[in-house]
Design an enzyme around this catalytic site. Structure first.
Site, PDB file in Angstrom:
ATOM      1  N   GLU A  54      23.079  64.050 -22.737  1.00 36.73           N
ATOM      2  CA  GLU A  54      21.675  63.633 -22.729  1.00 36.73           C
ATOM      3  C   GLU A  54      20.736  64.816 -22.931  1.00 36.73           C
ATOM      4  O   GLU A  54      19.786  64.735 -23.718  1.00 36.73           O
ATOM      5  CB  GLU A  54      21.327  62.947 -21.395  1.00 36.73           C
ATOM      6  CG  GLU A  54      22.144  61.716 -21.091  1.00 36.73           C
ATOM      7  CD  GLU A  54      23.378  61.973 -20.230  1.00 36.73           C
ATOM      8  OE1 GLU A  54      23.690  61.115 -19.380  1.00 36.73           O
ATOM      9  OE2 GLU A  54      24.030  63.040 -20.393  1.00 36.73           O
ATOM     10  N   CYS A  82      23.167  61.164 -14.919  1.00 34.55           N
ATOM     11  CA  CYS A  82      23.144  61.796 -13.591  1.00 34.55           C
ATOM     12  C   CYS A  82      21.693  62.127 -13.240  1.00 34.55           C
ATOM     13  O   CYS A  82      20.782  61.975 -14.056  1.00 34.55           O
ATOM     14  CB  CYS A  82      24.008  63.062 -13.596  1.00 34.55           C
ATOM     15  SG  CYS A  82      23.343  64.418 -14.588  1.00 34.55           S
TER      16      CYS A  82
END
Length: 142
Positions: A54, A82
């Site tokens: 990401e 996360c």
């Protein structure tokens, strides 16, 4: 369906990570129906705790658009982001995040969704889950 099309591309990125013996997570960033960035985990390769799919995809999208704001963008990622990645998603103002797998036995994943980004799960869940489980299964054999 576009969601599945983009998640399949994120899965291709996850497979690249898998081949490099990285945790197989892939991410794709889309703007106006076009892919502007894609990436996969490279923590081991780069020896960097920041090299999550990401984060790498966000960095590429920032460069492509020459802007840190990605407010007209969506992200497709094979595993629920996360806390660190969600922070980057919130900071970059991505408007929507789609992910394949909610969790596999990992550390607690805390999400603080301050900008009300819409989170949607379950897109190609079985495929996203399979590559992660297969990776860890093979890792335990080694």
């Amino acid at each position: 369906m576009d969601k599945e099309k983009f998640m399949k591309i994120a899965l291709k990125e996850a497979k690249k990570a898998f081949e490099k013996e990285e945790i197989p997570v892939g991410a794709v960033i889309v703007k106006d129906g076009e892919i502007i960035a894609k990436a996969h985990n490279l923590k081991e390769t780069k020896q960097s705790a920041m090299a999550h799919a990401e984060i790498l995809a966000i960095s590429k999208a920032n460069k492509k658009l020459n802007n840190w704001r990605l407010s007209d963008c969506e992200m497709y990622v094979t595993l629920k982001p996360c806390a660190m990645c969600m922070g980057a998603i919130i900071s970059s103002r991505i408007k929507k995040v789609y992910f394949g797998v909610d969790e596999i036995k990992q550390e607690n994943r805390i999400i603080n969704n301050e900008n009300n980004a819409i989170l949607e799960s379950g897109i190609l869940q079985e495929e996203c889950e399979y590559i992660l489980k297969d990776f860890f299964k093979k890792r335990r054999i080694k």
